[in-house]
Scaffold this motif. Structure first.
Motif, PDB file in Angstrom:
ATOM      1  N   THR A 157       0.846  -1.188   0.000  1.00 29.02           N
ATOM      2  CA  THR A 157       0.000   0.000   0.000  1.00 29.02           C
ATOM      3  C   THR A 157       0.883   1.239   0.000  1.00 29.02           C
ATOM      4  OG1 THR A 157      -1.731  -1.163   1.248  1.00 29.02           O
ATOM      5  CG2 THR A 157      -1.837   1.242   1.181  1.00 29.02           C
ATOM      6  N   VAL A 158       0.771   2.030  -1.067  1.00 28.91           N
ATOM      7  CA  VAL A 158       1.440   3.330  -1.117  1.00 28.91           C
ATOM      8  C   VAL A 158       0.403   4.346  -0.680  1.00 28.91           C
ATOM      9  CG1 VAL A 158       2.713   4.982  -2.531  1.00 28.91           C
ATOM     10  CG2 VAL A 158       2.902   2.523  -3.010  1.00 28.91           C
ATOM     11  N   ASN A 159       0.564   4.856   0.529  1.00 28.63           N
ATOM     12  CA  ASN A 159      -0.430   5.736   1.121  1.00 28.63           C
ATOM     13  C   ASN A 159      -0.308   7.160   0.581  1.00 28.63           C
ATOM     14  OD1 ASN A 159      -1.486   3.761   3.116  1.00 28.63           O
ATOM     15  ND2 ASN A 159       0.619   3.844   3.865  1.00 28.63           N
ATOM     16  N   THR A 163       5.759   7.577  -1.535  1.00 26.20           N
ATOM     17  CA  THR A 163       6.386   7.504  -2.855  1.00 26.20           C
ATOM     18  C   THR A 163       7.009   6.136  -3.066  1.00 26.20           C
ATOM     19  OG1 THR A 163       6.895   9.873  -2.890  1.00 26.20           O
ATOM     20  CG2 THR A 163       8.154   8.466  -4.371  1.00 26.20           C
ATOM     21  N   TRP A 164       6.626   5.497  -4.155  1.00 30.16           N
ATOM     22  CA  TRP A 164       7.269   4.265  -4.634  1.00 30.16           C
ATOM     23  C   TRP A 164       8.073   4.658  -5.853  1.00 30.16           C
ATOM     24  CZ3 TRP A 164       6.882  -1.057  -3.289  1.00 30.16           C
ATOM     25  CH2 TRP A 164       7.415  -1.944  -4.238  1.00 30.16           C
ATOM     26  N   ILE A 215      -1.006  -4.413  -5.327  1.00 27.30           N
ATOM     27  CA  ILE A 215      -0.586  -3.108  -4.841  1.00 27.30           C
ATOM     28  C   ILE A 215      -1.748  -2.132  -4.908  1.00 27.30           C
ATOM     29  CG2 ILE A 215       0.333  -2.526  -7.136  1.00 27.30           C
ATOM     30  CD1 ILE A 215       2.415  -0.754  -5.659  1.00 27.30           C
ATOM     31  N   ASN A 242      -2.339   2.013  -4.686  1.00 30.30           N
ATOM     32  CA  ASN A 242      -1.576   3.253  -4.738  1.00 30.30           C
ATOM     33  C   ASN A 242      -2.476   4.456  -4.538  1.00 30.30           C
ATOM     34  OD1 ASN A 242       0.518   5.128  -5.213  1.00 30.30           O
ATOM     35  ND2 ASN A 242      -0.126   5.310  -7.348  1.00 30.30           N
ATOM     36  N   THR A 282       2.436   8.459  -4.829  1.00 35.46           N
ATOM     37  CA  THR A 282       3.180   8.661  -6.069  1.00 35.46           C
ATOM     38  C   THR A 282       3.867   7.356  -6.433  1.00 35.46           C
ATOM     39  OG1 THR A 282       3.563  10.995  -5.548  1.00 35.46           O
ATOM     40  CG2 THR A 282       4.992   9.991  -7.209  1.00 35.46           C
ATOM     41  N   PHE A 283       3.587   6.865  -7.629  1.00 37.79           N
ATOM     42  CA  PHE A 283       4.148   5.593  -8.076  1.00 37.79           C
ATOM     43  C   PHE A 283       4.942   5.833  -9.352  1.00 37.79           C
ATOM     44  CE2 PHE A 283       4.223   1.608 -10.375  1.00 37.79           C
ATOM     45  CZ  PHE A 283       4.478   0.670  -9.388  1.00 37.79           C
ATOM     46  N   HIS A 310       6.716  -5.327 -13.508  1.00 37.94           N
ATOM     47  CA  HIS A 310       6.016  -5.498 -12.234  1.00 37.94           C
ATOM     48  C   HIS A 310       5.047  -6.669 -12.405  1.00 37.94           C
ATOM     49  CE1 HIS A 310       7.702  -1.542 -11.788  1.00 37.94           C
ATOM     50  NE2 HIS A 310       7.333  -1.487 -10.519  1.00 37.94           N
TER      51      HIS A 310
END
Length: 205
Positions: free
Chosen positions: A124-126, A130-131, A145, A147, A150-151, A158
């Motif tokens: 989880t990109v909250n 930033t990923w 995933i 998102n 920012t990915f 992937h």
């Protein structure tokens, strides 16, 4: 209670179940070169220098405050990875495997295509997180995933194939929802799977 002290250690058993080692000082710190930690927390400020001999975290690996760290050798996290707001974890030219969930509210950066990167639990990109895959590394997501930050995926592959093959239901539903259920139903009908039954199911979740 918590005992706060300044210690010089030559040996440390950090791997015993439920033990948590927290490097919290303001300023640069060297993480002791013990092969296994149970829970490891890097907090406070500045860089926390991981050692090549540390290869296993049995429990959770947490970054808080404004701490930063970079992998220097293959690392396995048997529990969860939590990259907190204001922190940075850099996965360099080495393997990383996270068995539990990964939560990114700070920055998780992959700077090299060398090494195998596998995230077995949900990533989880909250919001505010930033990923970054500037190293164009191939990355495997076993449970998908989500998102909200920012990915930056780079050109690395992937892969989510394992989760679909194993019928990880939440991952499958999330992908179907993102693709649009009508598109999924059309594809199912086109290949003749469950003909005349696909549209019996709701298309919104």
């Amino acid at each position: 209670g918590m005992v706060i002290a300044s210690l010089t250690l030559s040996n440390m058993d950090a791997s015993t179940n439920v033990n948590t080692v927290n490097y919290y000082r303001a300023g640069i710190q060297t993480v002791m070169a013990t092969p296994t930690y149970h829970h490891l927390t890097l907090s406070g400020t500045s860089a926390k220098t991981l050692q090549a001999s540390t290869t296993l975290i049995k429990g959770t690996f947490t970054l808080t405050g404004t701490a930063s760290a970079a992998t220097v050798a293959g690392l396995s996290v048997d529990g969860n990875l939590d990259v907190g707001a204001g922190t940075t974890l850099t996965v360099a030219a080495s393997d990383i495997t996270v068995a539990g969930t990964t939560s990114v509210t700070g920055t998780l950066a992959h700077t090299s295509a060398t090494g195998t990167k596998t995230y077995k639990g949900l990533v989880t990109v909250n919001a505010g997180g930033t990923w970054n895959n500037s190293g164009n590394s191939p990355i495997a997501f076993r449970d998908g995933i989500v998102n909200a930050g920012t990915f930056t995926g780079g050109s690395g592959t992937h892969t989510m194939r394992w989760g679909l093959e194993q019928s990880r239901n939440l991952m499958t539903v999330r992908i179907a929802n993102d693709a649009g259920m009508d598109n999924v139903v059309r594809q199912i009908e086109r290949v003749g799977i469950g003909k005349d039954r696909a549209r019996e199911y709701p298309h919104t979740y």
